[in-house]
Structures are given as C-alpha cells and as structure tokens.
Design an enzyme around this catalytic site. Structure first.
Site, mmCIF file in Angstrom:
data_model
loop_
_atom_site.group_PDB
_atom_site.id
_atom_site.type_symbol
_atom_site.label_atom_id
_atom_site.label_comp_id
_atom_site.label_asym_id
_atom_site.label_seq_id
_atom_site.Cartn_x
_atom_site.Cartn_y
_atom_site.Cartn_z
ATOM 1 N N HIS A 68 -52.438 8.275 25.078
ATOM 2 C CA HIS A 68 -51.323 7.682 25.804
ATOM 3 C C HIS A 68 -50.522 6.745 24.902
ATOM 4 C CE1 HIS A 68 -49.742 4.584 28.785
ATOM 5 N NE2 HIS A 68 -49.083 5.685 29.062
ATOM 6 N N GLU A 71 -48.300 8.853 22.799
ATOM 7 C CA GLU A 71 -47.159 9.346 23.583
ATOM 8 C C GLU A 71 -46.012 8.334 23.555
ATOM 9 O OE1 GLU A 71 -45.592 8.808 27.780
ATOM 10 O OE2 GLU A 71 -47.605 9.672 27.980
ATOM 11 N N HIS A 72 -46.322 7.066 23.745
ATOM 12 C CA HIS A 72 -45.297 6.026 23.688
ATOM 13 C C HIS A 72 -44.658 5.961 22.306
ATOM 14 C CE1 HIS A 72 -45.751 3.335 27.393
ATOM 15 N NE2 HIS A 72 -46.598 4.343 27.609
ATOM 16 N N GLU A 148 -48.084 -2.017 31.330
ATOM 17 C CA GLU A 148 -48.195 -0.820 32.170
ATOM 18 C C GLU A 148 -49.558 -0.761 32.851
ATOM 19 O OE1 GLU A 148 -47.752 4.070 31.782
ATOM 20 O OE2 GLU A 148 -47.670 2.797 29.995
#
Length: 452
Positions: A68, A71-72, A148
C-alpha cells in the site's frame, strides 16, 4: 461466445467474441507482459488498468504495509515526471486516475476519452516502471498513510471489518490489514519498500487490461514502445509469473469473539465463518445463498432485523473470496441495547437457512437479482476492465455474461442447502466495535455452538 475461455499462460495470442459483439483479445509479449482488451462497439471512452499480482498477503515480516505504501509512492514522481505532472496529465483531459491495493493484487488505473488513451498508457507505464521513490516524498507519504490509517481506525465499520478478518482467518496472510498498522508504517524503511518494488514490479508480473474504445493492436504497440523507453526490454524472453495455488488450506480461527470498546452511538457487529475460494465450483450457489440471506431489501436479514423488528438500519451479508480462502459474513449496526438481540438473530437466521433451506421463490428472486446486477454492471467500462484483470490474475478463464448467467441458472435449491450446511458447520467468529462487552454476545455464541 459459448462457454468460458481458458487463459493458458503458454499461449501468446488469444481472440474471441463476447456478448454484445465485444472483441476480446490477449497478447503476451516476449518479456512476459500480458495485455488484454475488450473492444466495446460504440464506446467513446476507455478504462485501462496496470495490474501487479502482489498484495498485502505477499509481504514479509518487516515489510507489512509496503504494498500500500508503494501504491502511494508511484504517484509521487518518476525520472520523467513530478507528482504534479502526473496529476495534471489526467486533470487536463477530464480523466480519472487512481489505484487500489488489495490482498492479492495492486492496480493502477485510469478512465479517459478514447483520444486520450495514448497519454494514459505513457503515464501509467512511466509510473509502473520508473518511480524514483524520492526519500523526502517517502517521509511525507509516511505521514499521509498514518493519517489514512487513523481515519480508518476512527471508522467503526472499517475497524470491525479488519478485526473480523483477523478473527476468522487467524494467522493466514489474508487476515492481515491491507494497509499494515501504524507501528509497521512507522518502522518500515525506504529500502524495504524499494526492495518490494524491485522484486515484484517486473515485466513478467505485469498485466494490462483495457475496455471500451480500445484498438488492441494499437494498444500493444504503444505499450511496447513505452516499456522500451523505460528500459524494460520487450524482446527478452520470460514467462508470465504462475498464478497462485487455488487449493484451499486448513484455517485456524483467530478468535471466537473480539470486542473493541468505543464510546459511540452504535455497535458495529460482524458474525461469520470461513467461506469458499474464488475458483470454487460452488461460487454461484454462494451468490444465491448470500442474496437470500442478506443481499438486498427482500433478504431474510433485512426483513427480520430491520423491517419486522426495527433493530437496525444497516444489515447485510457478504462473501469475499480469494485464491485459497474466503469468508462469509453478516453485518449489522445497532444501538448497544440491541446488540445482543441482533447478533443472536443473525446467527439464528444463518442456521435456519441451513436447516430449512430456501424456497423456490427465493431461488428465482436471487437469480433475477444477481443476473440483473451482472448485466447492469457491464454497462461500465471500469467493470469490464476489472473483469479482465481478475480473469487473468485469479481465475485463469474468461467467463462471459451469457456463460455466467447460464451457470447461475443451473444452481438448485439442493446446491444452496448443501453449501449452507457446510458453512454453518465451520467455526464461527464474532467481532464488534462499540459500547458493549463480551457478555452481550454470549447468547449468539452459544446458539452457534449448540447448532454446530
């Protein structure tokens, strides 16, 4: 098209026609990159996705959250583009671009007008192949991801879902949170994320799918050129990575009951058991079972919990599936005073379906609901693009709408009854978040244990 079409990894070119005269083609480049398209007649837009078959389940200790995190970072700049350049590329043409990290894959995608497809290919190829993982951007994004995670932790529905996966799947890698934990994100190093990038973002790992106004040969040519520009030699020979093992293994339950105290107005409750895999022959029976029990306003849970008793506003069931495991869950959100009654009622309805089966009317209604939803979803190129990705990465076959409806139509009352009896015999877990305690769910736990 009749039947399903297999997608063997040793066949370089495939072509067939799907429902609605949609042309589906697949090309495997010599370096192992797979390109699949579905040309939809009359479309003026396209959705394109760049998939890597690596997700949170594939992370090693010390790397949790890396998928993840990466991905950012792929949006934060390449050797040719800044983060702003990437954003402007799509904003300037009214396009949409985003990414999703899942438990078994990561996808970077865009939806654009047909004339902007070349731009989308160039930008997404650049992001996939040439991210710089800038150290300053890395630390900035660490803070963003921590925020997040904090946001998700403040959402009781998100939190209970994470705890539910852990409770049902235990130590299985699918039980881990996709985004990692605040601790793992604080501790993960840029070197670890960079290693994750180098190890998993390779030509043989890449699957590109596009649907809508997509000329296949032109897309293959543009992808080949973009990869060559990035130094990914497209003439080198490599076989695509093998698909995951789909044999479901034994699972050890993480916990029978998990309750997290939160001073909020509702208790968010999830009750469920291990489900079936994505390639299980019973997945259509599972779809019917899920629809009957909690798949809509006419479902048993909605009628019994909400309409007849007014115990909850939101109540439903769901059945996510993966290559070698799955879950079947029942959700409700209610006031703390009703939590015991709601959880007991959900378990009772689950067991009643297993003991009494479903009716012919329920079977017909479920088939109509699922068939209609499948047909309507394919009006969107996003759905078609995702179907290609899942077909290639997970299923190993393309199942067209007509074939999907035919398989659904073959489901019988007996099929659903047999699956329900199998599911209800599996160890049940309860997860809850809110102003409640373990004792509130004792009756639901006892009902399940007695019935089993």
């Amino acid at each position: 098209m009749n039947g399903a079409v297999g997608l063997p990894l040793d066949v370089q070119e495939l072509a067939f026609t799907a429902t609605g005269d949609c042309a589906v083609r697949r090309t495997i480049l010599p370096n192992g990159v797979r390109i699949l398209t579905e040309h939809v007649p009359g479309a003026r837009s396209a959705t394109i996705g760049f998939w890597v078959a690596v997700g949170s389940r594939d992370e090693l200790p010390g790397h949790f959250g890396s998928t993840h995190f990466l991905e950012h970072l792929l949006f934060k700049g390449t050797t040719r583009r800044s983060a702003l350049d990437i954003a402007v590329s799509f904003d300037a043409v009214g396009g949409e671009h985003n990414a999703m990290t899942a438990k078994e894959y990561t996808c970077y995608y865009a939806k654009i007008r047909d004339k902007d497809l070349p731009m989308a290919v160039d930008v997404l190829c650049d992001m996939i192949t040439s991210s710089v993982l800038d150290p300053d951007e890395f630390e900035t994004e660490r803070g963003v991801i921590l925020e997040e995670l904090a946001m998700a932790d403040d959402d009781p529905a998100d939190l209970v879902n994470e705890r539910f996966f852990e409770a049902v799947l235990g130590e299985h890698p699918l039980g881990r949170p996709i985004g990692g934990s605040a601790k793992s994100i604080r501790e993960v190093s840029r070197d670890a994320v960079a290693e994750h990038y180098r190890s998993n973002y390779r030509p043989q790992d890449l699957v590109i799918t596009a649907a809508g106004a997509v000329p296949h040969d032109e897309l293959v040519s543009r992808v080949t050129a973009a990869l060559a520009k990035a130094g990914w030699v497209t003439t080198a020979h490599a076989a695509p990575v093998a698909r995951r093992d789909t044999a479901g293994g034994a699972l050890e339950r993480g916990s029978a009951l998990t309750v997290i105290q939160r001073p909020i107005e509702q208790v968010n409750i999830l009750v469920g058991v291990p489900g079936i895999t994505a390639t299980d022959d019973r997945k259509n029976a599972m779809g019917v079972l899920n629809a009957v029990l909690g798949g809509g306003m006419s479902s048993r849970l909605f009628q019994e919990v909400r309409e007849k008793r007014g115990l909850a506003y939101s109540v439903y069931s769901f059945a996510p599936s993966y290559s070698d495991a799955g879950l079947f869950g029942l959700y409700a959100g209610c006031s703390p005073a009703k939590a015991g009654a709601v959880s007991e009622l959900m378990v009772a309805e689950f067991h009643r379906l297993a003991s009494d089966g479903i009716t012919a009317d329920e079977l017909a209604r479920a088939k109509g609901q699922l068939g209609g939803a499948s047909a309507l979803a394919l009006e969107d190129s996003d759905t078609r693009m995702s179907r290609l990705g899942r077909s290639e990465i997970t299923l190993g076959e393309f199942v067209d709408l007509d074939e999907a409806l035919a398989r659904l139509e073959r489901v019988t009352i007996g099929d659903v009854a047999e699956l329900a009896l199998d599911l209800v015999a599996r160890p049940l877990s309860i997860a809850a978040v809110g102003s409640s305690d373990d004792g509130v769910f004792a009756a639901a736990s006892e009902t399940s244990a007695t019935a089993a």
